[in-house]
Design an enzyme around this catalytic site. Structure first.
Site, short mmCIF file in Angstrom:
data_model
loop_
_atom_site.label_atom_id
_atom_site.label_comp_id
_atom_site.label_asym_id
_atom_site.label_seq_id
_atom_site.Cartn_x
_atom_site.Cartn_y
_atom_site.Cartn_z
N HIS A 141 -1.34 78.10 57.93
CA HIS A 141 -0.10 78.79 57.51
C HIS A 141 1.10 78.31 58.34
O HIS A 141 2.11 79.01 58.41
CB HIS A 141 -0.24 80.31 57.64
CG HIS A 141 -1.44 80.87 56.95
ND1 HIS A 141 -1.46 81.15 55.59
CD2 HIS A 141 -2.68 81.19 57.41
CE1 HIS A 141 -2.65 81.62 55.26
NE2 HIS A 141 -3.41 81.64 56.34
N SER A 262 22.12 58.56 59.82
CA SER A 262 23.12 59.37 59.14
C SER A 262 24.47 58.69 59.21
O SER A 262 24.82 58.10 60.23
CB SER A 262 23.20 60.77 59.78
OG SER A 262 24.34 61.47 59.34
#
Length: 443
Positions: A141, A262
């Site tokens: 999880h 970026s």
């Protein structure tokens, strides 16, 4: 096909030139078969085999009039021959040529995919052995569970790839079939022996029975096999993307000199390759639907399958090939940070040892429900205090969880200090790694 995601080795198998070349290969195999059966004279067969050729531009011109690509092809080839052209495409229907030729393209393409998978498996195996004992936290999880090793994670990948490799090899057998059975598959105008001889010449097996086409469940199996493979590769890629998250930073894609992450933020190092793999996997899976829907054709044949196969067959192979090579580059050059793995493993103050403590208490006579209550009581206290900023390790170098267990008077009725401390041993969690590797890698 998107050129950006195409490698030359695979791409060249699906050009228009390659398509017609496969058609011609099938037609020549049938000419040879008719010759062996005594219909086509040796001299005519020799002329066709040596001289038959096509011209892509001329085929386009003819198809503009005939509206039938196979007729345009046979007409173009006939223009390269003399009277012997009367034997070209003799006793055949269009799908005899097209489907058998596609089998050649699929076969050769799938062999490349199989080779790609073997390449990826070798890279995964190498990194698994390299990090056989590299400790990290296992997560369920997305939450810390118990200690594992990075090598075990990769062993799972390798075993999964083994299943795909077996499935692909079985699928190769399923799709490597041809047909020269005539307009309705009834062999009225050509004997079964013709098909057997021609298919043997091409390295294919004859379909035991066909109507006017090779049955599309074979193609659907191929699409499904490629989609399943893509889903596993995406699964691996998603793992890498998680490891590269700033908050985790246990591994990252290799960042080359001069690479930019970026246009706005010079510090960025993004998992662009594995994100790309996720996108490519979505496309490969999307082709399963048209392949499945192509199974249900009207009666002996219609052409609703034809247009979709012009898309999904080349694109599935070309994209799968590119994706596998991209992932191989990712895993072979993946940068691993064992120190950060250990840092994250210790982040919860020893809570990863909770199950081992839990399992020792019933041995001391405590009911499991009571044991669970005792261990969870201390674990929840650790969770809450770490979230408030408390150091997961105390001044004595002990984990917070160990400290609280040692100070729990009720629990200490059952476990001594030495017994509790012994449970906080990472080596305990690697004791079966060798046996697991023997199962997976056989070494």
């Amino acid at each position: 096909m998107v050129e950006r995601y195409a490698r030359e080795e695979m791409k060249r198998l699906w050009t228009q030139e390659a398509r017609y070349s496969a058609w011609l290969e099938v037609e020549k195999a049938v000419v040879k078969a008719w010759n062996k059966l005594g219909l086509i004279p040796d001299e005519d067969a020799k002329k066709i085999i040596e001289n038959a050729k096509f011209d892509v531009k001329r085929i386009d011109e003819i198809e503009a009039v005939t509206k039938h690509d196979l007729i345009a092809f046979t007409t173009s080839v006939a223009e390269s021959l003399g009277d012997e052209s009367r034997w070209f495409h003799y006793g055949m229907t269009s799908s005899d040529t097209v489907d058998t030729a596609v089998a050649l393209q699929m076969r050769d393409s799938l062999k490349i995919i199989i080779k790609d998978v073997e390449m990826v498996m070798e890279s995964v195996k190498k990194r698994a052995i390299e990090h056989k004992y590299t400790l990290m936290v296992g997560r369920s999880h997305g939450i810390h569970g118990e200690p594992i090793t990075f090598g075990l994670v990769l062993a799972v990948w390798y075993d999964e790839l083994k299943r795909h490799l077996r499935n692909l090899k079985e699928t190769l057998e399923v799709i490597s079939v041809g047909q020269i059975s005539g307009a309705m598959g009834n062999f009225v105008h050509a004997p079964l022996e013709l098909e057997e001889i021609a298919c043997a010449e091409l390295g294919l097996k004859p379909a035991p029975v066909s109507n006017q086409v090779i049955q599309r469940d074979r193609y659907a199996r191929l699409a499904s096999a490629l989609a399943l493979l893509a889903s596993s590769i995406e699964k691996f890629a998603v793992q890498v993307r998680h490891w590269q998250r700033t908050e985790v930073y246990e591994a990252e894609e290799f960042f080359a000199k001069g690479q930019k992450g970026s246009s706005a933020m010079p510090h960025k190092r993004n998992p662009i390759l594995t994100e790309n793999i996720t996108g490519l996997a979505r496309i490969i899976r999307a082709y399963v639907i048209p392949a499945m829907e192509n199974v249900a054709l009207w009666h002996e044949r219609d052409i609703s399958h034809s247009s979709t196969e012009r898309f999904w067959l080349p694109d599935s192979f070309i994209t799968s090939d590119f994706m596998l090579h991209r992932f191989n580059g990712v895993i072979s050059k993946l940068v691993i940070y064992p120190e950060n793995m250990m840092k994250n493993l210790n982040k919860t103050g020893g809570l990863v040892f909770s199950q081992r403590v839990l399992l020792e208490l019933p041995k001391k006579g405590l009911k499991r429900e009571d044991a669970y209550r005792l261990v969870q009581r201390n674990a929840m206290r650790v969770w809450e205090e770490i979230q408030k900023g408390k150091d997961p390790v105390n001044k004595n170098g002990e984990s917070l969880f160990l400290e609280y267990l040692l100070n729990d008077e009720e629990l200490r009725k059952y476990l001594s200090e030495d017994e509790i401390k012994e449970m906080f041993d990472y080596d305990y969690y690697t004791k079966n790694v060798d046996k697991i590797f023997q199962r997976v890698f056989g070494e």
